[in-house]
Design a protein around this motif. Structure first.
Motif, short mmCIF file in Angstrom:
data_model
loop_
_atom_site.label_atom_id
_atom_site.label_comp_id
_atom_site.label_asym_id
_atom_site.label_seq_id
_atom_site.Cartn_x
_atom_site.Cartn_y
_atom_site.Cartn_z
N ILE A 291 0.84 -1.20 0.00
CA ILE A 291 0.00 0.00 0.00
C ILE A 291 0.88 1.25 0.00
CG2 ILE A 291 -1.68 1.30 1.34
CD1 ILE A 291 -2.83 -1.34 2.33
N SER A 292 1.95 1.22 0.79
CA SER A 292 2.86 2.37 0.85
C SER A 292 3.55 2.61 -0.48
CB SER A 292 3.91 2.14 1.95
OG SER A 292 3.30 2.04 3.22
N SER A 293 4.01 1.55 -1.13
CA SER A 293 4.69 1.72 -2.42
C SER A 293 3.72 2.21 -3.49
CB SER A 293 5.35 0.42 -2.84
OG SER A 293 4.41 -0.63 -2.97
N PHE A 294 2.45 1.72 -3.45
CA PHE A 294 1.44 2.20 -4.40
C PHE A 294 1.28 3.71 -4.27
CE2 PHE A 294 -2.87 3.48 -5.45
CZ PHE A 294 -3.09 2.88 -6.68
N ASN A 295 1.15 4.19 -3.04
CA ASN A 295 0.96 5.63 -2.81
C ASN A 295 2.22 6.42 -3.13
OD1 ASN A 295 -1.83 6.43 -1.39
ND2 ASN A 295 -1.30 4.34 -0.82
N LEU A 296 3.39 5.78 -3.01
CA LEU A 296 4.63 6.44 -3.44
C LEU A 296 4.61 6.65 -4.95
CD1 LEU A 296 7.56 7.45 -3.09
CD2 LEU A 296 8.29 5.07 -3.24
N PHE A 297 4.21 5.60 -5.71
CA PHE A 297 4.13 5.73 -7.17
C PHE A 297 3.07 6.75 -7.54
CE2 PHE A 297 5.25 0.94 -7.21
CZ PHE A 297 6.55 1.24 -6.83
N LEU B 217 -6.28 0.33 -14.15
CA LEU B 217 -5.66 0.98 -13.01
C LEU B 217 -4.14 0.92 -13.09
CD1 LEU B 217 -5.62 2.31 -10.22
CD2 LEU B 217 -5.93 0.03 -9.21
N VAL B 218 -3.57 -0.27 -13.33
CA VAL B 218 -2.11 -0.40 -13.30
C VAL B 218 -1.48 0.34 -14.47
CG1 VAL B 218 -2.20 -2.56 -12.01
CG2 VAL B 218 -2.17 -2.63 -14.50
N ILE B 219 -2.18 0.39 -15.63
CA ILE B 219 -1.64 1.16 -16.76
C ILE B 219 -1.71 2.65 -16.46
CG2 ILE B 219 -2.00 1.76 -19.18
CD1 ILE B 219 -2.99 -1.14 -19.59
N ALA B 220 -2.85 3.11 -15.92
CA ALA B 220 -3.00 4.53 -15.60
C ALA B 220 -1.99 4.96 -14.53
CB ALA B 220 -4.42 4.80 -15.13
N LEU B 221 -1.76 4.09 -13.53
CA LEU B 221 -0.78 4.41 -12.49
C LEU B 221 0.61 4.57 -13.09
CD1 LEU B 221 -0.03 4.72 -9.47
CD2 LEU B 221 0.28 2.23 -9.40
N MET B 222 1.01 3.66 -14.01
CA MET B 222 2.33 3.76 -14.62
C MET B 222 2.45 5.05 -15.42
SD MET B 222 4.07 1.32 -17.54
CE MET B 222 2.83 1.78 -18.74
N GLU B 223 1.43 5.36 -16.25
CA GLU B 223 1.50 6.57 -17.07
C GLU B 223 1.59 7.82 -16.19
OE1 GLU B 223 -0.64 6.26 -21.18
OE2 GLU B 223 -2.09 5.67 -19.63
N HIS B 224 0.77 7.86 -15.15
CA HIS B 224 0.78 9.03 -14.27
C HIS B 224 2.12 9.17 -13.56
CE1 HIS B 224 -0.65 12.03 -11.43
NE2 HIS B 224 -0.15 11.30 -10.45
N ALA B 225 2.66 8.08 -13.02
CA ALA B 225 3.92 8.14 -12.28
C ALA B 225 5.06 8.63 -13.18
CB ALA B 225 4.25 6.77 -11.69
N LEU B 226 5.13 8.09 -14.40
CA LEU B 226 6.21 8.50 -15.30
C LEU B 226 6.02 9.93 -15.78
CD1 LEU B 226 6.62 5.22 -17.40
CD2 LEU B 226 7.93 5.98 -15.42
N GLN B 227 4.78 10.34 -16.00
CA GLN B 227 4.53 11.71 -16.43
C GLN B 227 4.91 12.72 -15.36
OE1 GLN B 227 0.55 12.43 -17.88
NE2 GLN B 227 0.70 14.64 -17.56
N GLU B 228 4.61 12.38 -14.08
CA GLU B 228 4.89 13.30 -12.98
C GLU B 228 6.31 13.15 -12.42
OE1 GLU B 228 2.86 15.65 -11.89
OE2 GLU B 228 1.39 15.10 -13.42
#
Length: 622
Positions: A168-174, A501-512
């Motif tokens: 959960i912590s790593s998810f919120n870090l990403f 969800l996992v694709i959107a999380l990856m795109e958002h993390a890399l964009q930010e």
């Protein structure tokens, strides 16, 4: 930074290399079940630091090593691991240097390397209620590589068991880019047990300390008694200091007077000695004058005597002595000499008497002065004796007794201080021994809204037009769609919702610029939606979802890399663009599977690995 997977290869002695290339943006590996698609996902998990090697299958016999190449940060890396387990070897070379054809060994740990390449180095996440630590390769793999069973599964996205908190912590870090370094963790059970042990020791120490105090004594009484003793000792000290000052002055006066008396006594004794000598010399002069007078009278008498012969022998006088002595002038010369000697002695005696008188007067003066100074010294000594004697009777209390009493009171006061300290320590330890529940508010905020909106856009592009609202529950690390948690839907929708969800999380993390591995591997996101057992979930036609999913992926150019392992067929027009890797599952027809086809005796095949379908190639799950 993020990684890009380029190739996965299995090599062995006398075996044809089994190699899978990956497109830098999106790659589909499609084929029927039992062709080795899930085996590829298991190999990627293993080659990215997982501990469990891929399952042994007959076609993998003779293959010894897996090799995974990936690109990141201007370098190409190659990870090599034995299929049967063991550690990994890492090699690297620059991407843009044509002369650097040979890989060079790299001593980095694989997990640490992936964490560094994903920009997660130095980030701290909660492991549990009482532990915080760095991001690991396991955290990166969990949110990037999804197996065929996890995608449609009913378990939370963070999994189950001890690792839930850190996932959960790593998810919120990403998601947010903010780690948990500022969160104060609870004490561990071992720390609490240690504190309880310290608490028991402190309570025992308190009882031992209290045993040194009388039962009826109070701190106030001890403090008052100590103040009285200190006042008495202070008064005595003041008096003693004053008396000491007086005695010091007296003793200085006594010493000075004694020095004066000594000097006077020495001078007096010297004068007395001189008087005695002068008196002795005066007696000598008197005796000398008396002797000279008698001699002078004898010479005069001799002059008057007639010269007669010796009555015995009749010898004349002039024949018995020097004739010169019988001349009339000889006695007169003797008398002149005697008179001269007497005059000289009288002259000396006159000076001697003057000196004797002077020394006698000096002696008398020094004697009187010595007596006066001696009386003064005696007076000072009597004053000193009186002062000393007065100090003995001025105070009723004995300083020694007061000193012992003060020591006892000070010791009792120290015990009271120790009791207070130990009591405070016991209170602190009791408060520290309580393990409060650690409450962390996981609020996705604007980042959660961005990921939710991106997931909605993905699902709509895949054919799900019935989504009215969508949100991200950062605490559950999952989507809430149309006011329903994702896990409340059927398996088919659960799989596709999680994929979005996992694709959107990856795109958002890399964009930010947030930490993320930069790649998502999804095993069979469409399979559960197509499974007849879950037809109640397919309110949107399967063909529509499949075609739209593949069409979207063929045109996708977002941040990161997507690898999809799937059973469902790709439309010809989409396949021209997507260029999937097709596993036929049939020997001699295209590529049969991950491993090249070769004949394997049926007796060597393990039950359950091949299934009953003809042409099965013996891979896991798929």
């Amino acid at each position: 930074m993020a990684i890009i997977l380029t190739t996965l290869k299995a090599v062995g002695v006398d075996r044809e290399d089994a190699e899978i290339p990956f497109d830098a943006k999106r790659q589909v590996i499609r084929g029927p079940s039992e062709t080795g698609k899930s085996y590829i996902r298991d190999c990627l998990w293993y080659m990215l630091g997982g501990e469990k090697p891929p399952k042994g299958i007959p076609l993998a016999e003779g293959y010894q090593e897996l090799q995974l190449r990936l690109a990141a940060d201007g370098n190409q890396y190659e990870v090599r691991r034995g299929l049967s387990g063991g550690g990994e070897a890492i090699y690297h070379r620059p991407l843009n240097n044509p002369d650097a054809s040979a890989f060079e060994p790299l001593e980095d740990d694989l997990g640490d390397l992936l964490v560094k390449l994903s920009k997660a180095a130095g980030k701290q996440i909660l492991r549990n209620q009482s532990d915080r630590g760095p991001v690991t390769g396991d955290d990166l793999r969990h949110w990037s590589l999804w197996s065929q069973t996890e995608i449609p599964g009913e378990d939370p996205t963070s999994g189950q068991g001890y690792a839930t908190t850190k996932r959960i912590s790593s998810f919120n870090l990403f998601l947010s880019g903010t780690d948990d370094a500022a969160i104060q963790v609870n004490k561990t059970k071992a720390e609490v047990d240690r504190i309880k042990g310290q608490l028991t020791s402190a309570e025992a120490a308190l009882e031992r300390t209290k045993a040194g105090l009388p039962d009826d004594v109070k701190r106030e009484d001890v403090t008052d008694a100590l103040e009285r003793v200190d006042r008495t000792l202070a008064a005595m000290t003041t008096q003693y200091e004053a008396r000491s000052t007086l005695l010091k002055q007296m003793r200085r006066d006594i010493a000075d007077t004694s020095d004066v008396l000594t000097r006077i006594a020495n001078a007096r004794n010297h004068a007395k000695s001189m008087v005695a000598r002068f008196e002795l010399l005066e007696q000598k002069y008197s005796n000398d004058l008396a002797r000279l007078g008698a001699t002078n009278e004898g010479v005069a008498f001799f002059q008057e005597l007639p010269s007669v012969p010796c009555p015995l022998c009749g010898t004349p006088t002039e024949m018995q002595v020097d004739p010169q002595d019988l001349t009339p002038a000889a006695p007169a010369k003797y008398r002149v000499a005697i008179a001269a000697e007497a005059d000289k002695i009288r002259s000396l005696r006159s000076g001697l008497l003057s000196a004797l008188l002077r020394e006698t007067q000096r002696y008398d003066t020094l004697r009187v002065e010595a007596e006066r100074v001696a009386q003064l010294l005696n007076g000072l000594q009597r004053q000193e004796a009186l002062a000393i004697e007065g100090s003995r009777i001025e105070f009723d209390a004995d300083p020694k007794t007061l000193a012992f009493r003060r020591s006892d009171l000070t010791a009792q006061l120290a015990i009271f201080d120790e009791v207070e300290r130990v009591t405070a320590e016991i209170a602190r330890l009791k408060a520290s021994s309580v393990r409060k529940r650690l409450v962390v508010n996981r609020d996705g905020g604007t980042h959660g809204r961005a990921v939710a909106d991106r997931s909605k856009a993905l699902l709509e592009s895949w054919g799900f037009a019935d989504i009215e609202n969508i949100a991200l529950d950062a605490e559950e690390c999952d989507l809430v769609i149309n006011d329903r948690p994702r896990l409340s839907y059927g398996a088919g929708r659960r799989a596709l919702y999680l994929s979005s969800l996992v694709i959107a999380l990856m795109e958002h993390a890399l964009q930010e610029g947030h930490p993320h591995l930069g790649v998502v591997v999804i095993d069979s996101p469409l399979k559960a939606y197509a499974d007849p057992r879950f037809q109640e979930s397919t309110d949107v036609p399967l063909a529509r979802v499949t075609d739209k999913f593949y069409a979207w992926l063929s045109n996708w150019s977002g941040n990161g890399q997507i690898i999809v392992l799937e059973n469902e067929e790709v439309a010809d027009a989409t396949a021209e663009i997507l260029k999937p890797i097709e596993f036929s599952g049939v020997p001699g027809l295209g590529r049969p599977g991950f491993f090249p086809h070769r004949d394997i005796l049926r007796s060597n095949m393990s039950p359950g690995l091949f299934g009953d379908a003809p042409g099965s190639l013996g891979s896991v799950e798929d």
